[in-house]
Design a protein around this motif. Structure first.
Motif, PDB file in Angstrom:
ATOM      1  N   SER A  19     -17.291  69.618  -4.240  1.00 43.36           N
ATOM      2  CA  SER A  19     -16.090  69.982  -3.497  1.00 43.36           C
ATOM      3  C   SER A  19     -16.449  71.019  -2.439  1.00 43.36           C
ATOM      4  CB  SER A  19     -15.043  70.566  -4.459  1.00 43.36           C
ATOM      5  OG  SER A  19     -13.926  71.064  -3.758  1.00 43.36           O
ATOM      6  N   VAL A  20     -15.873  70.861  -1.252  1.00 42.52           N
ATOM      7  CA  VAL A  20     -16.185  71.742  -0.129  1.00 42.52           C
ATOM      8  C   VAL A  20     -14.887  72.197   0.521  1.00 42.52           C
ATOM      9  CG1 VAL A  20     -17.286  71.887   2.127  1.00 42.52           C
ATOM     10  CG2 VAL A  20     -18.422  70.651   0.282  1.00 42.52           C
ATOM     11  N   GLN A  21     -14.754  73.501   0.712  1.00 42.78           N
ATOM     12  CA  GLN A  21     -13.596  74.049   1.409  1.00 42.78           C
ATOM     13  C   GLN A  21     -13.799  73.943   2.919  1.00 42.78           C
ATOM     14  OE1 GLN A  21     -11.217  77.258  -0.042  1.00 42.78           O
ATOM     15  NE2 GLN A  21     -12.717  77.749  -1.643  1.00 42.78           N
ATOM     16  N   PRO A  22     -12.711  74.135   3.692  1.00 41.25           N
ATOM     17  CA  PRO A  22     -12.816  73.967   5.152  1.00 41.25           C
ATOM     18  C   PRO A  22     -13.931  74.784   5.794  1.00 41.25           C
ATOM     19  CG  PRO A  22     -10.515  74.077   4.517  1.00 41.25           C
ATOM     20  CD  PRO A  22     -11.311  74.340   3.275  1.00 41.25           C
ATOM     21  N   ALA A  23     -14.178  75.997   5.288  1.00 43.24           N
ATOM     22  CA  ALA A  23     -15.191  76.852   5.913  1.00 43.24           C
ATOM     23  C   ALA A  23     -16.584  76.240   5.829  1.00 43.24           C
ATOM     24  CB  ALA A  23     -15.180  78.229   5.253  1.00 43.24           C
ATOM     25  N   ALA A  24     -16.805  75.346   4.870  1.00 41.44           N
ATOM     26  CA  ALA A  24     -18.135  74.750   4.684  1.00 41.44           C
ATOM     27  C   ALA A  24     -18.156  73.264   5.017  1.00 41.44           C
ATOM     28  CB  ALA A  24     -18.609  74.972   3.246  1.00 41.44           C
ATOM     29  N   PHE A  50     -14.640  79.675  -4.234  1.00 38.18           N
ATOM     30  CA  PHE A  50     -15.989  79.244  -3.887  1.00 38.18           C
ATOM     31  C   PHE A  50     -15.952  78.191  -2.783  1.00 38.18           C
ATOM     32  CE2 PHE A  50     -15.747  80.285  -8.425  1.00 38.18           C
ATOM     33  CZ  PHE A  50     -16.574  81.404  -8.436  1.00 38.18           C
ATOM     34  N   PRO A  51     -16.640  78.443  -1.667  1.00 38.22           N
ATOM     35  CA  PRO A  51     -16.637  77.478  -0.562  1.00 38.22           C
ATOM     36  C   PRO A  51     -17.200  76.122  -0.955  1.00 38.22           C
ATOM     37  CG  PRO A  51     -17.455  79.611   0.173  1.00 38.22           C
ATOM     38  CD  PRO A  51     -17.366  79.681  -1.314  1.00 38.22           C
TER      39      PRO A  51
END
Length: 605
Positions: free
Chosen positions: A82-87, A72-73
């Motif tokens: 929490s946020v992944q690089p894509a977001a 999950f982004p």
């Protein structure tokens, strides 16, 4: 390295910082939104970022679910996001806005993480919120609330919850009661030693291939060892998914391995049994049974996939409900506990199926094993297909364009179908499922009833090609249109099986087995791409391997033109060519950055 930004006033005695470090985060402290924005701006773009309120109280596994799941982004739970690089860009914008409007909020009372989550929701960002169940995740605002939250944490063993959640919520009887009670502990053992799900998946494949090799010896000892190894392979097969859920180690490569290795293991084992039967004292030839079992099992799966794709986003027509009398009866049966397990067992899911195969391999002969497998799978296929047909006929629903596109992709129509479509578009308006069934039956019966070398099957194949545009002439939105893909699978595979049997030469059936296995891999690959919302394989690949109608016509023409020995060589060459093309493209796709991390949590296959 991922970074967690602790915001607000630190709480004396809190273990939060240590918990975050145990999850692999580098912890940074931010006094307010401005500090958080500064830290985010200086972080590498390829890092995951989490913002956590320093007052957070909860289980470590709650933090793991909310902050580390790679599928999950954006994910959040109370007091953490929490946020992944894509977001990352969305996070940066949300923090900037909160920094500009936080002047009236004191650092001691602001919950920046929840405010960021609210801002992301307002921006239309899809924020995943994990189901916590009995796990605790809270941001107390006073000492009493903090004490109550800590007591709630102490009352629940999050490791026990973690172990339970590692097991599929819905699984077969054999898996639930004979495998999962101990395989979850094997999964934990693997996690604590740094093993990955992909490594366990590969070990499961290797074990199954060794089992197939033992079965191929044709000796009683070989059959006994093969059965035991097949069961152990299944234990590892359950363990890899449980390890992925236990440690949240999901990946695109893992999705590909998990989606394809089960079929590879099972069908390789069929081949091993067939080789063992031929090498045994009776020199029994069961290749036709092995190929029939693979055809039946694959068609069964396509029925499942097609029905689910056609109906998962269907909507009711007018004021009518999506429920049907058949579905209502099913729900009433589910309310009686023992019927749930009985119905799961009679559809012969992978656990029950492999257990049956293993036991029969060890105690009987390959021929008896295949007879039992064919009878069991045929009953299961009849039961599930009949139920789904009844549901489809009694359910009034509107299928979507997405479902129609998925069904069209699953038909695997090639260049000949596209060519004929240009001349027949609009001509086939009604009953595509019935048309496909008639065309498929015609080509299979022609191949099965005519003598080898006859041109009558070619006539049937030509008619089959001419009727193939049924899948392309109009959207597949009818009540029974989900039957079109499995009908085409049965027609193609059945034609190859019938012609190989008619050839009556050594090597024809093994060559046909290889060809069907290569084509079936392509069809499974198509299914899992669609499940991951990545679309079907590229059109160049479908055209290159001919589509279902092109391959069917080619095989029938080869049987009419060539001797039985030459036909065997041609089937072998075709199998190798198809396998090389589909494997190369599949591997390229599943290791690419755009491949979806698909992990099947639904009904067992």
């Amino acid at each position: 390295m991922s970074t967690a930004i602790l915001t607000g006033q630190p709480v004396p005695g809190s273990s939060l910082e240590g918990d975050l470090r145990s999850l692999g985060f580098d912890v940074r402290l931010a006094h307010d939104a401005g500090d958080a924005a500064t830290i985010v701006a200086t972080m590498p773009a390829d890092q995951r970022v989490a913002v956590v309120d320093a007052r957070f109280v909860g289980h470590v596994h709650a933090l793991r679910l909310g902050l580390t799941d790679p599928r999950f982004p954006v994910a959040a739970l109370p007091g953490a996001v929490s946020v992944q690089p894509a977001a990352r860009r969305t996070l940066t914008g949300a923090i900037a806005r909160e920094s500009a409007t936080s002047g009236s909020v004191t650092p001691a009372t602001e919950n920046l993480a929840d405010r960021i989550t609210t801002a992301l929701d307002a921006d239309g960002v899809d924020v995943h919120r994990p189901e916590l169940g009995t796990l605790v995740a809270a941001v107390p605002t006073d000492p009493q609330e903090r004490n109550e939250a800590r007591q709630a944490v102490s009352a629940v063993d999050d490791e026990a919850v973690r172990l339970r959640s590692a097991v599929k919520a819905r699984d077969g009887f054999f898996t639930t009661y004979c495998i999962s009670p101990y395989s979850r502990y094997i999964a934990r053992w693997c996690a604590r030693r740094g093993l990955t799900p992909n490594q366990v998946t590969t070990a499961s494949l290797l074990t199954a291939l060794i089992a197939a090799g033992c079965a191929a010896t044709g000796t009683r000892a070989g059959f006994v060892v093969a059965g035991l190894l097949l069961l152990f392979s299944f234990v590892l097969d359950c363990t890899d998914g449980q390890l992925a859920r236990y440690s949240l180690q999901y990946s695109t490569l893992g999705a590909w391995l998990d989606a394809t290795f089960d079929r590879a293991k099972e069908y390789a084992y069929y081949a091993g049994l067939a080789l063992g039967a031929a090498r045994g004292g009776g020199s029994d030839d069961v290749w036709a049974l092995a190929l029939g079992a693979m055809v039946l099992q694959t068609c069964r799966h396509v029925v499942d996939f097609s029905f689910n794709e056609a109906n998962h986003d269907a909507t009711a027509l007018g004021t009518l409900s999506l429920a049907s009398p058949t579905a209502a009866l099913s729900d009433r049966l589910d309310s009686v506990g023992w019927t749930v397990w009985l119905r799961r067992m009679i559809v012969l899911p992978i656990g029950e199926r492999w257990a049956m195969i293993a036991v029969l391999t060890a105690l009987t002969t390959p021929r008896i094993t295949f007879y039992a497998l064919l009878i069991g799978c045929a009953f299961a296929a009849t039961y599930t297909t009949a139920g789904r047909v009844l549901r489809s006929l009694t359910r009034k629903a509107q299928r979507t364009d997405r479902a129609a596109k998925a069904l069209a992709d699953l038909t695997d129509s090639g260049p000949l179908a596209e060519l004929v479509t240009r001349f027949t578009r609009g001509a086939l308006r009604r009953g595509p499922a019935y048309v496909a069934l008639g065309a498929g039956a015609l080509v299979v019966l022609g191949a099965a009833l005519a003598p080898y070398g006859s041109w009558w099957p070619v006539l049937g194949a030509v008619i089959y090609v001419l009727l193939s545009p049924v899948a392309l002439a109009r959207p597949l939105k009818g009540a029974l249109d989900w039957l079109v893909p499995p009908i085409y699978r049965a027609a193609e595979y059945g034609t190859v099986l019938a012609l190989a049997v008619k050839a009556e030469v050594n090597g024809a059936l093994p060559a046909a087995f290889g060809l069907v296995a290569a084509v079936a891999y392509h069809h499974y690959d198509t299914v899992y791409r669609i499940r991951g919302n990545a679309g079907a394989p590229p059109q160049w690949l479908v055209r290159a391997i001919g589509g279902h109608e092109g391959r069917t016509l080619l095989v029938v023409v080869l049987a009419a033109l060539l001797t039985a020995e030459q036909f065997t060589v041609a089937l072998t060459a075709l199998a190798v060519a198809v396998a090389l093309l589909v494997l190369a493209e599949s591997i390229r796709f599943w290791v690419s950055s755009g491949a979806p991390a698909v992990h099947d949590e639904g009904e067992p296959a």
